[in-house]
Design a protein around this motif. Structure first.
Motif, PDB file in Angstrom:
ATOM      1  N   ALA A 376      36.725  32.417  35.443  1.00 42.35           N
ATOM      2  CA  ALA A 376      35.931  32.207  36.652  1.00 42.35           C
ATOM      3  C   ALA A 376      34.459  32.193  36.263  1.00 42.35           C
ATOM      4  O   ALA A 376      34.077  32.703  35.201  1.00 42.35           O
ATOM      5  N   ALA A 377      33.617  31.617  37.113  1.00 47.04           N
ATOM      6  CA  ALA A 377      32.181  31.705  36.866  1.00 47.04           C
ATOM      7  C   ALA A 377      31.714  33.137  37.074  1.00 47.04           C
ATOM      8  O   ALA A 377      31.025  33.708  36.240  1.00 47.04           O
ATOM      9  N   THR A 378      32.106  33.733  38.197  1.00 52.71           N
ATOM     10  CA  THR A 378      31.784  35.129  38.487  1.00 52.71           C
ATOM     11  C   THR A 378      33.059  35.852  38.867  1.00 52.71           C
ATOM     12  O   THR A 378      33.815  35.367  39.721  1.00 52.71           O
ATOM     13  N   GLY A 379      33.291  37.009  38.270  1.00 57.59           N
ATOM     14  CA  GLY A 379      34.502  37.754  38.596  1.00 57.59           C
ATOM     15  C   GLY A 379      34.463  38.305  40.001  1.00 57.59           C
ATOM     16  O   GLY A 379      35.314  37.990  40.843  1.00 57.59           O
ATOM     17  N   ALA A 380      33.458  39.144  40.297  1.00 56.11           N
ATOM     18  CA  ALA A 380      33.308  39.707  41.638  1.00 56.11           C
ATOM     19  C   ALA A 380      31.819  39.796  41.941  1.00 56.11           C
ATOM     20  O   ALA A 380      31.025  40.156  41.062  1.00 56.11           O
ATOM     21  N   TRP A 381      31.454  39.496  43.164  1.00 58.77           N
ATOM     22  CA  TRP A 381      30.052  39.511  43.569  1.00 58.77           C
ATOM     23  C   TRP A 381      29.923  40.268  44.887  1.00 58.77           C
ATOM     24  O   TRP A 381      30.421  39.826  45.921  1.00 58.77           O
ATOM     25  N   PHE A 382      29.272  41.434  44.830  1.00 59.36           N
ATOM     26  CA  PHE A 382      28.954  42.208  46.028  1.00 59.36           C
ATOM     27  C   PHE A 382      27.517  41.856  46.385  1.00 59.36           C
ATOM     28  O   PHE A 382      26.585  42.207  45.668  1.00 59.36           O
ATOM     29  N   ARG A 383      27.322  41.199  47.524  1.00 57.09           N
ATOM     30  CA  ARG A 383      26.097  40.433  47.706  1.00 57.09           C
ATOM     31  C   ARG A 383      24.964  41.147  48.421  1.00 57.09           C
ATOM     32  O   ARG A 383      23.803  40.877  48.138  1.00 57.09           O
ATOM     33  N   ASP A 384      25.237  42.022  49.386  1.00 55.62           N
ATOM     34  CA  ASP A 384      24.123  42.498  50.189  1.00 55.62           C
ATOM     35  C   ASP A 384      24.397  43.875  50.782  1.00 55.62           C
ATOM     36  O   ASP A 384      25.474  44.453  50.602  1.00 55.62           O
ATOM     37  N   HIS A 385      23.397  44.383  51.518  1.00 55.90           N
ATOM     38  CA  HIS A 385      23.431  45.744  52.041  1.00 55.90           C
ATOM     39  C   HIS A 385      24.658  45.970  52.930  1.00 55.90           C
ATOM     40  O   HIS A 385      24.992  45.146  53.768  1.00 55.90           O
ATOM     41  N   GLY A 386      25.310  47.102  52.720  1.00 57.10           N
ATOM     42  CA  GLY A 386      26.502  47.434  53.495  1.00 57.10           C
ATOM     43  C   GLY A 386      27.776  46.885  52.909  1.00 57.10           C
ATOM     44  O   GLY A 386      28.870  47.290  53.310  1.00 57.10           O
ATOM     45  N   SER A 387      27.666  45.953  51.981  1.00 55.51           N
ATOM     46  CA  SER A 387      28.858  45.383  51.348  1.00 55.51           C
ATOM     47  C   SER A 387      29.281  46.282  50.189  1.00 55.51           C
ATOM     48  O   SER A 387      28.446  46.778  49.442  1.00 55.51           O
ATOM     49  N   GLY A 388      30.570  46.482  50.068  1.00 59.17           N
ATOM     50  CA  GLY A 388      31.028  47.362  49.005  1.00 59.17           C
ATOM     51  C   GLY A 388      32.529  47.334  48.866  1.00 59.17           C
ATOM     52  O   GLY A 388      33.172  46.305  49.034  1.00 59.17           O
ATOM     53  N   GLY A 389      33.071  48.505  48.568  1.00 63.55           N
ATOM     54  CA  GLY A 389      34.488  48.590  48.296  1.00 63.55           C
ATOM     55  C   GLY A 389      34.691  49.186  46.923  1.00 63.55           C
ATOM     56  O   GLY A 389      33.843  49.912  46.397  1.00 63.55           O
ATOM     57  N   ALA A 390      35.808  48.869  46.309  1.00 67.66           N
ATOM     58  CA  ALA A 390      36.120  49.481  45.021  1.00 67.66           C
ATOM     59  C   ALA A 390      36.994  48.560  44.193  1.00 67.66           C
ATOM     60  O   ALA A 390      37.852  47.846  44.717  1.00 67.66           O
ATOM     61  N   LEU A 391      36.750  48.589  42.886  1.00 62.79           N
ATOM     62  CA  LEU A 391      37.622  47.949  41.908  1.00 62.79           C
ATOM     63  C   LEU A 391      38.137  49.038  40.982  1.00 62.79           C
ATOM     64  O   LEU A 391      37.344  49.805  40.415  1.00 62.79           O
ATOM     65  N   SER A 392      39.439  49.113  40.839  1.00 60.32           N
ATOM     66  CA  SER A 392      40.040  50.155  40.018  1.00 60.32           C
ATOM     67  C   SER A 392      41.071  49.541  39.080  1.00 60.32           C
ATOM     68  O   SER A 392      41.932  48.765  39.518  1.00 60.32           O
ATOM     69  N   ASN A 393      40.963  49.874  37.799  1.00 63.49           N
ATOM     70  CA  ASN A 393      41.935  49.406  36.796  1.00 63.49           C
ATOM     71  C   ASN A 393      42.050  47.886  36.781  1.00 63.49           C
ATOM     72  O   ASN A 393      43.146  47.339  36.615  1.00 63.49           O
ATOM     73  N   CYS A 394      40.937  47.205  36.945  1.00 62.76           N
ATOM     74  CA  CYS A 394      40.958  45.747  36.940  1.00 62.76           C
ATOM     75  C   CYS A 394      40.449  45.218  35.602  1.00 62.76           C
ATOM     76  O   CYS A 394      39.613  45.849  34.950  1.00 62.76           O
ATOM     77  N   THR A 395      40.962  44.062  35.195  1.00 55.36           N
ATOM     78  CA  THR A 395      40.477  43.396  33.991  1.00 55.36           C
ATOM     79  C   THR A 395      39.882  42.054  34.380  1.00 55.36           C
ATOM     80  O   THR A 395      40.433  41.327  35.220  1.00 55.36           O
ATOM     81  N   ILE A 396      38.746  41.735  33.760  1.00 54.10           N
ATOM     82  CA  ILE A 396      38.031  40.488  34.037  1.00 54.10           C
ATOM     83  C   ILE A 396      37.776  39.827  32.697  1.00 54.10           C
ATOM     84  O   ILE A 396      37.107  40.396  31.830  1.00 54.10           O
ATOM     85  N   ASP A 397      38.290  38.630  32.516  1.00 51.87           N
ATOM     86  CA  ASP A 397      38.286  38.012  31.194  1.00 51.87           C
ATOM     87  C   ASP A 397      37.832  36.558  31.292  1.00 51.87           C
ATOM     88  O   ASP A 397      38.155  35.847  32.249  1.00 51.87           O
ATOM     89  N   ALA A 398      37.073  36.122  30.264  1.00 48.79           N
ATOM     90  CA  ALA A 398      36.677  34.723  30.129  1.00 48.79           C
ATOM     91  C   ALA A 398      35.934  34.223  31.367  1.00 48.79           C
ATOM     92  O   ALA A 398      36.292  33.211  31.963  1.00 48.79           O
TER      93      ALA A 398
END
Length: 823
Positions: A376-398
């Motif tokens: 992918a060009a970008t794996g994950a993009w959290f863009r602005d105020h109030g945006s969030g969440g969680a990534l756990s045990n994730c792999t991002i490759d190439a």
């Protein structure tokens, strides 16, 4: 074909009592038939309206000697009110107000019927007592609905085909609840299957809906349905739609070759998918809107988008859950927007994504556990105020960039690994935050962790290996890092190989293998597609009292408005608005109700008629009255709002709106956001985003849209919310020759020139004769004319050795440009 005869075999308790009779019409035969009797119909055409009150058997010839056509001139061809058996008949109807075949009661068996009709419906099942078994029947009805089940009706339809219906192929409403098995519905002009109304339901097994001029399947208004091992494809609109508390389960289904949204649901609808494939869609694979709307997908695959839209779109407070799913070969995998919107993704693969795999913005959240993102060009993009969440045990490759955090977003990432990014593994800028625990970056062509602009990011027990530009790149006074390590790859001379935590937490500067640099020194390795140059938000405005701090008094601004040439009707409109606002304010002070004044405006007219100038003054007036905090003008056009793909368009529009907060957002040539041949044009997303922002922040920004009159009339119809947001249209007429002359006189006075003898009259003739083509610029043309006169005057006076003051200031008719082409 002429009418044949009907043989009635009367049944009895013993074979020797059975007897037969022959009748010239079906009506006569039915009059003497009772339960258990068999009516054998000779080939022919019977123009009769048949009603079956008994459990008889009605069948055509079994030897293939010809067909039986029941074709009355009007009314219902065949009505069943008993558990009869009907076989091998050809039904025709001509009544647009009645069905060709009507089941009102009983559990009749209908086998091998062909219904070819121009009726309200081919087959209609009506009433709670109607439960037919319909096998291998074909319905063709170019005038209306193919099959309708309503008013509590039900029944089972096996191996039936509905072809070329003029409206919905299979319609269920009013509490109907049929079951379809191995049926085909195709070439309908309306939806393939539509289930509507509380209590209505449908179960379909192994069915196919295709070549539909509309949506493939529609579930709405508290209806429910379940489709198992079904296929929906080649529609002209959305594949499957749910609206208003609809409930749908898709199990083992295949939805493909859809030009719009493969599945679209809104208004508290609930969709459950399992083992379902969604592929080759033009817009979103899953499009989920509104609070209370929910999608639960398990073991599904969404892939091969043919458009430029995210595969999964979740917004306006909706939620989605993906478990063991695959999303691949798409422009963007998952976009979640708006406060209250959320996604929960578990054990899923997002791959071969041209832009962003996961995008989170506008206060939404995303939770990803045990997921894999690659290519992918970008794996994950959290863009602005109030945006969030969680990534756990994730792999991002190439990927180009693993994770981007910007503009106050604050996700939590734990035990995530980014491998072989072309740029940064984790990139934080523009006030982004984020918590990173036990995250790793290996084989980065850029930095491992790149944190800029004093972002308050926390890193704990993170590790980097073989990062070409360095494991960590921090701005001064920004992140806090504890127990982080790295192999020192790519660090400048003087750094040590291993990064160790400094006493008391944080890094020990150069001795840790982590470089801490000031923002001015920091090389910004911008992530791919990062739109990453963030647009700075304007400084916080001063609190508004009766007038914004530093704002001119309304009288002074109105005086400047009055000084503009012409625009009499415009001045009256603006004064009327100002008076309404001022009186409303005074009424509020007196404890009275103030009339609601919609401040958003439409300016229509040709270029150069002063629309931008009036918009700027209008903002100042509202600021002087304390309606707006600042009153500044932010001018944009289509190019400023519409991005490369659906997500960037929404973000660009939000950023423009944010820059205008406390002032006026002026959208010039707004009609360009909705071109007539728009198709999948992204401008409509800008309009949708703008309408929502105007509603959510109605007191923060005044929006003015401007453009040619006819085009703006069309623009106001593109979205139901547009016309309601803009209650007042102000028309800017073209300037007349006298007004254009006055503008030139003002320009001359401002620049210390004078019009010589006969020049005013020459200018008046010039503007009268000037062609008013599409490129005519009104006030701009007047100013250009003055500039041309000044240039010609300069060329003339430059030849004089010692020009007088009059010669330096007077403009004459000879200085006018030639009327060679339309302006």
């Amino acid at each position: 074909m002429v009418q044949g005869t009907v043989q009635v075999t009367h049944g009895g308790s013993s074979r020797w009592r059975r007897r037969s009779g022959e009748y010239p019409t079906l009506t006569a035969a039915l009059a003497v038939a009772g339960d258990g009797d068999v009516l054998s119909i000779a080939p022919g055409t019977y123009r009769e309206n048949l009603v079956l009150h008994h459990a008889v058997t009605l069948r055509g010839p079994e030897d293939g000697s010809g067909s039986v056509r029941i074709a009355p001139l009007d009314g219902v061809a065949l009505t069943l009110r008993a558990s009869a058996v009907v076989q091998d008949l050809y039904l025709e109807g001509q009544d647009r107000a009645a069905p060709a075949l009507l089941v009102e009661d009983g559990s009749p068996e209908l086998t091998d019927l062909r219904v070819s009709t121009h009726s309200a419906a081919g087959i209609e099942v009506r009433g709670p007592g109607a439960r037919p078994l319909v096998r291998r029947c074909t319905v063709e009805n170019p005038a209306g609905v193919g099959i309708a089940v309503l008013d509590g009706g039900g029944g089972v339809f096996e191996e039936c085909e509905v072809v070329a219906s003029g409206q919905t192929g299979f319609s269920v409403r009013g509490g109907g609840r049929p079951r379809l098995e191995r049926c085909r519905i195709h070439h309908s002009t309306g939806a393939g299957i539509a289930v509507t109304g509380e209590g209505s339901g449908l179960e379909a097994l192994g069915c196919e809906v295709y070549e539909v001029r509309g949506a493939g399947v529609q579930i709405a208004a508290r209806a429910a349905a379940r489709l198992t091992d079904c296929a929906v494809h080649r529609t002209s609109a959305d594949g499957v739609t749910l609206d208003t508390d609809a409930v749908l389960t898709l199990a083992g289904c295949d939805i493909h070759d859809i030009p719009e949204n493969a599945v679209d649901l809104r208004s508290r609808s609930v969709l459950t998918l399992s083992r379902t494939s969604v592929r080759r869609f033009g817009r979103n694979g899953l499009s989920v809107w509104d609070p209370g709307t929910r999608v639960d997908a398990e073991s599904c695959e969404i892939h091969d988008s043919t458009g430029d839209y995210p595969a999964v779109w979740v917004s306006d407070g909706a939620t989605a859950s993906l478990d063991s799913c695959r999303v691949h070969d798409v422009p963007d995998a998952l976009f979640v927007l708006d406060r209250g919107s959320s996604v929960d993704v578990t054990d899923s693969d997002l791959s071969q994504v041209r832009n962003t795999a996961v995008s989170v913005s506008d206060g939404a959240t995303a939770q990803l556990d045990d997921c894999r993102i690659r290519e992918a060009a970008t794996g994950a993009w959290f863009r602005d105020h109030g945006s969030g969440g969680a990534l756990s045990n994730c792999t991002i490759d190439a990927v180009q960039t693993g994770v981007i955090v910007t503009k106050g977003a604050d996700p939590a990432l734990e035990r995530c690994t980014v491998t072989s990014p072309a740029e940064a593994g984790f990139y934080v800028s523009a006030g982004g935050r984020g918590t990173f625990k036990a995250c790793r970056v290996t084989d980065s062509s850029g930095f491992g962790f790149h944190v800029l602009d004093g972002c308050r990011t926390t890193l704990t027990r993170c590790h980097t290996e073989r990062c070409a530009r360095g494991g960590y790149e921090f701005a001064e006074d920004g992140p806090v890092a504890e127990e982080c390590t790295g192999d020192g790859s790519g660090l400048r001379p003087g750094s040590v190989a291993a990064a160790q935590s400094a006493p008391g937490g944080g890094f020990a500067g150069a001795q840790s293998g982590v470089r801490t640099v000031t923002a001015a020194q920091s090389p910004v390795a911008q992530p791919s597609r990062a739109a990453a140059a963030s647009v700075p938000r304007p400084a916080d405005p001063e609190p508004a009292g009766d007038a914004a701090a530093g704002a001119r008094a309304s009288g002074a601004v109105l005086g400047q408005l009055d000084a503009l040439v012409g625009l009499d009707s415009v001045k009256r409109e603006v004064r009327a608005l100002t008076d309404m606002i001022e009186v409303g304010r005074r009424r509020q002070r007196a404890g009275l109700k103030a009339a609601s004044v919609r401040r958003h405006l439409v300016f229509t007219g040709s270029p150069g008629t002063g629309k931008t100038t009036v918009a700027r003054l209008y903002g100042e007036i509202l600021a002087s009255l304390g309606v707006l905090e600042r009153g500044h003008l932010v001018e944009v056009s289509r190019v400023d709002l519409v991005g490369e793909h659906i997500g960037s368009t929404a973000i660009r529009t939000q950023e423009a709106f944010e820059r205008a907060r406390g002032g006026v957002l002026f959208i010039d040539e707004a009609y360009a956001l909705a071109p007539e041949d728009s198709g999948r044009d992204f401008g409509r997303e800008a309009i949708d985003t703008l309408v929502k922002l105007m509603e959510d922040h109605r007191d923060a920004v005044v929006v003015i849209v401007a453009g040619y009159t006819a085009e703006m009339d069309r623009f106001l119809t593109v979205n139901p919310g547009v016309a309601s947001r803009f209650s007042r249209t102000i028309a800017f007429g073209d300037y007349g020759p006298g007004e254009l002359l006055r503008i030139v006189e003002q320009q001359a006075e401002e620049h210390e020139y004078r019009l010589g003898e006969g020049t005013a009259e020459a200018l008046l003739r010039y503007f009268t004769e000037l062609p008013k083509g599409p490129a005519f610029g009104n006030g701009r043309t007047a100013r250009q004319t003055f500039e041309s006169m000044v240039e010609r005057h300069a060329g003339r006076v430059a030849q004089l050795s010692e020009p007088s003051t009059d010669e330096l200031t007077l403009l004459f008719p000879a200085d006018l440009p030639a009327l060679s082409a339309p302006c």
